[in-house]
Design an enzyme around this catalytic site. Structure first.
Site, short mmCIF file in Angstrom:
data_model
loop_
_atom_site.label_atom_id
_atom_site.label_comp_id
_atom_site.label_asym_id
_atom_site.label_seq_id
_atom_site.Cartn_x
_atom_site.Cartn_y
_atom_site.Cartn_z
CD GLU A 63 -2.50 -1.36 2.59
OE1 GLU A 63 -3.49 -2.07 2.65
OE2 GLU A 63 -1.94 -0.91 3.60
CG ASP A 109 6.32 -0.09 -2.09
OD1 ASP A 109 6.89 0.73 -1.35
OD2 ASP A 109 6.64 -1.28 -2.17
CB SER A 159 16.37 2.19 -0.98
OG SER A 159 15.94 3.16 -1.87
CG LEU A 160 17.61 -2.82 -3.82
CD1 LEU A 160 17.20 -4.25 -3.46
CD2 LEU A 160 18.69 -2.84 -4.91
CE LYS A 198 13.05 -5.16 -1.19
NZ LYS A 198 12.63 -4.94 0.18
CE LYS A 241 21.61 -7.81 -4.00
NZ LYS A 241 22.29 -8.11 -2.75
CB CYS A 294 -36.63 -0.03 3.53
SG CYS A 294 -35.74 1.34 2.76
CB CYS A 299 -37.07 -1.03 -0.48
SG CYS A 299 -38.25 0.23 0.03
CB CYS A 358 -37.94 3.93 -0.93
SG CYS A 358 -36.48 3.72 0.09
S1 IVH Z 1 20.92 -5.19 -1.73
C1 IVH Z 1 21.09 -0.45 -2.63
N1 IVH Z 1 19.90 -7.47 -1.11
O1 IVH Z 1 15.82 -4.13 0.61
C2 IVH Z 1 20.79 -1.32 -1.52
N2 IVH Z 1 18.88 -5.54 -0.20
O2 IVH Z 1 15.52 -0.98 -0.84
C3 IVH Z 1 21.32 -2.67 -1.81
N3 IVH Z 1 16.99 -6.03 1.27
O3 IVH Z 1 17.69 -1.38 1.62
C4 IVH Z 1 20.63 -3.62 -1.05
N4 IVH Z 1 17.08 -8.19 1.12
O4 IVH Z 1 17.14 -3.21 3.32
C5 IVH Z 1 19.81 -6.16 -0.95
N5 IVH Z 1 19.13 -9.60 -0.61
C6 IVH Z 1 19.03 -8.28 -0.46
C7 IVH Z 1 18.07 -7.69 0.35
C8 IVH Z 1 18.01 -6.31 0.45
C9 IVH Z 1 16.45 -7.17 1.67
C10 IVH Z 1 16.50 -4.69 1.67
C11 IVH Z 1 17.55 -3.71 2.07
C12 IVH Z 1 17.42 -2.60 1.08
C13 IVH Z 1 16.01 -2.76 0.65
C14 IVH Z 1 15.73 -2.28 -0.74
#
Ligand code: IVH
Length: 591
Positions: free
Chosen positions: A36, A38, A83-84, A114, A289, A407, A423, A428
């Site tokens: 939600e 995101d 972050s990813l 993840k 990755k 009703c 009804c 109504c």
């Molecule tokens: S790589 C650039 N690998 O997911 C950050 N992150 O926003 C590279 N996370 O901040 C993170 N499992 O807290 C990576 N196998 C994994 C992960 C992982 C969970 C989290 C991490 C990161 C967020 C993505």
């Protein structure tokens, strides 16, 4: 959406997401599910792109990661903790793969789980753990070293030759540890039960006071190495990173997969979508990755995300919400439909508060009780549906929801016909409100200023008793009413006048004849051309029209045999509504 709506929506989303951030990264537990959150963030990004003038200084789209919690010392990350980029769709994933493969066809990938927890940076000097810190704003996090005691598998020493090395990974809580913690809380009756593993990790790592320490057993898995003295120049790939971590005796999640092809990636994603509930710790997706570090480093980062990796997140099966009540709406034709009102949730980017329960069978199937946690899903993309109840959250003492006997608007006794409840009262108030709401809706006469709330109000004060009354509304009457001001009264009258020039089919649709949707209304208007022809229509002519069967044809002829309906049409004609396709051809109608 006009400018003012966009401005208000940007403000609403900004406030909501900021409130969630404070709770999510504090110890209180989040207000929204990840999904939600995101979706709302996506909505805000789109609006800010379209209306940059309304973007607020405190926009959550500018904030990376978690917030810093007051009371902790700060640690600066020499290499930012990014972050990813996230996605929920295979299309986006393909776009990502196409992009990274554009100038390089020798790429391979690593898919990792993840992990659904909190990311940390653990700094080892001469192999000994010195500090652990949170991501914070990406550049500076909280020094949470004192809370290392909760992470049961965090090595205090690692076998490595570097003098100064950072291991980055995710702290999670295994389901078993989470359940044990809750069992212990229940036994001791010390506090409310923990809501979920992720929030517990967050609350535990970010606690300043030592409490419940015996109940908190966390786990870390590392996935990244940052070596300040360049001792590990032989690490060339993400697989090397994971193997090196393993050699250090630093815990890694071993369920990663080296992938050479897209199919390898997709089957890993699909496999864990099914398998994730059998894991003993929570995950919320897959991280893909680029394996070759030289290439992913060359791609670099955006302001927030590395370009060489992406997170594919799993959509939740259904979104939970708390049932507020069930109202029994009376439709235009008198059919009673139970509608569940629940606390607002975000489904695929739209805020949803209500779902139809269809009929009595559905209420019985779900066995609905007051205060239940309902599980809501979008069915067929548009109409949300309650697919079940979270029984674990049910209070068995709560009252069962019963279908009404009379009703709620006019107190007439409800009658049952072919499994449907009605009804029977044609006058109504509920039926009047519904028929007016339908008449002014976008697909019909499109009078935006008269929404459901305004209709309820105007019906209550008897200014609207039927559809015709819309055209009797005067500026001087409206402007005096509490819900109106000079501008809105003017706008309402303007829209009412404009509605008279809408194409004929919109009026046909607006009459609300059962089975006559927008497309059928268009077909009818093209066939009969004007209201006089339509009034005299015969079943045999009607069934010739595409999408009109016997049943709908019968509804139409019956509609035009009803005195009340004929009077309505005559009155609307007197008020000048367009009832002829000839007039549709004027430029103004080209919508
Ligand atoms: S790589 C650039 N690998 O997911 C950050 N992150 O926003 C590279 N996370 O901040 C993170 N499992 O807290 C990576 N196998 C994994 C992960 C992982 C969970 C989290 C991490 C990161 C967020 C993505």
């Amino acid at each position: 959406m006009d400018d003012n709506d966009a401005k208000a929506e940007i403000k609403r989303l900004t406030d909501k997401l900021n409130e969630c951030n404070v709770r999510y990264f504090g110890s209180e537990g989040s207000l929204l599910s990840d999904y939600e959150y995101d979706c709302l963030l996506d909505e805000l990004v789109k609006l800010e792109e379209k209306y940059p003038q309304y973007k607020l200084d405190n926009s959550p789209t500018e904030v990376l990661g978690d917030i810093n919690i007051k009371g902790f010392n700060k640690i600066t990350h020499k290499i930012p903790m990014l972050s990813l980029k996230k996605t929920y769709s295979f299309d986006d994933l393909n776009t990502f793969l196409n992009n990274v493969e554009k100038n390089n066809d020798n790429i391979t990938y690593v898919c990792e789980l993840k992990l659904d927890g909190i990311s940390i940076d653990a700094n080892y000097i001469d192999g000994t753990l010195k500090t652990i810190s949170t991501r914070g704003d990406g550049n500076q996090g909280d020094d949470i070293t004192t809370n290392k005691i909760y992470i049961k598998n965090l090595p205090l020493h690692i076998d490595c030759k570097s003098k100064n090395i950072h291991l980055r990974g995710e702290v999670i809580m295994k389901f078993e540890d989470f359940n044990n913690a809750n069992k212990s809380i229940k036994d001791k009756n010390t506090r409310e039960l923990l809501s979920n593993p992720r929030n517990t990790v967050s609350g535990t790592l970010k606690t300043l006071k030592k409490k419940d320490s015996d109940e908190r057993s966390l786990t870390v898995f590392f996935y990244n190495i940052i070596c300040e003295d360049n001792q590990y120049t032989d690490i060339k790939t993400q697989v090397d990173v994971l193997n090196t971590l393993d050699r250090f005796n630093a815990p890694i999640c071993k369920l990663f997969k080296y992938c050479k092809t897209r199919n390898d990636i997709f089957s890993y994603i699909n496999y864990y979508e099914k398998e994730k509930d059998n894991l003993d710790f929570p995950i919320d997706g897959i991280v893909i990755k680029i394996n070759e570090l030289e290439y992913s480093n060359k791609l670099g980062n955006t302001s927030k995300n590395p370009r060489g990796a992406i997170a594919f997140k799993y959509k939740p099966n259904a979104t939970p919400s708390k049932l507020i009540n069930v109202e029994f709406n009376v439709g235009r034709t008198g059919i009673i439909t139970p509608v569940a009102n629940f606390e607002p949730i975000n489904l695929n980017g739209t805020i949803v508060r209500r779902a139809t329960l269809h009929n009595e069978n559905e209420i019985n199937r779900l066995g609905l009780r007051e205060g239940d946690t309902v599980l809501v899903k979008k069915s067929g993309e548009i109409i949300p549906k309650i697919i079940g109840i979270d029984i674990t959250k049910r209070n068995i003492d709560n009252k069962k929801i019963e279908f009404i006997k009379e009703c709620q608007f006019c107190k007439s006794t409800i009658i049952k016909k072919n499994d449907l409840y009605y009804c029977p009262n044609k006058e109504c108030k509920g039926r009047i409100i519904e028929s007016i709401t339908h008449f002014v809706s976008k697909k019909a006469l499109d009078i935006k200023s008269i929404g459901r709330k305004v209709i309820n109000f105007l019906v209550d004060i008897k200014l609207l008793n039927n559809i015709t009354d819309i055209y009797k509304l005067k500026y001087r009457d409206l402007v005096r009413l509490p819900r109106f001001n000079v501008l809105s009264a003017q706008k309402t009258i303007e829209e009412i006048n404009n509605s008279k020039k809408q194409p004929f089919y919109k009026l046909i649709y607006g009459l609300g004849i059962e089975g006559v949707g927008e497309v059928v209304a268009k077909n009818i208007s093209e066939t009969f051309k004007n209201i006089e022809n339509l009034k005299n229509c015969k079943i045999e002519n009607l069934v010739e029209i595409p999408l009109v069967g016997q049943e709908v044809a019968k509804n139409i002829t019956e509609y035009f045999q009803n005195e009340g309906n004929i009077k309505l049409i005559d009155d609307l004609k007197i008020f000048g509504l367009n009832m002829n396709t000839e007039n549709d051809k004027a430029k103004i109608f080209l919508t």
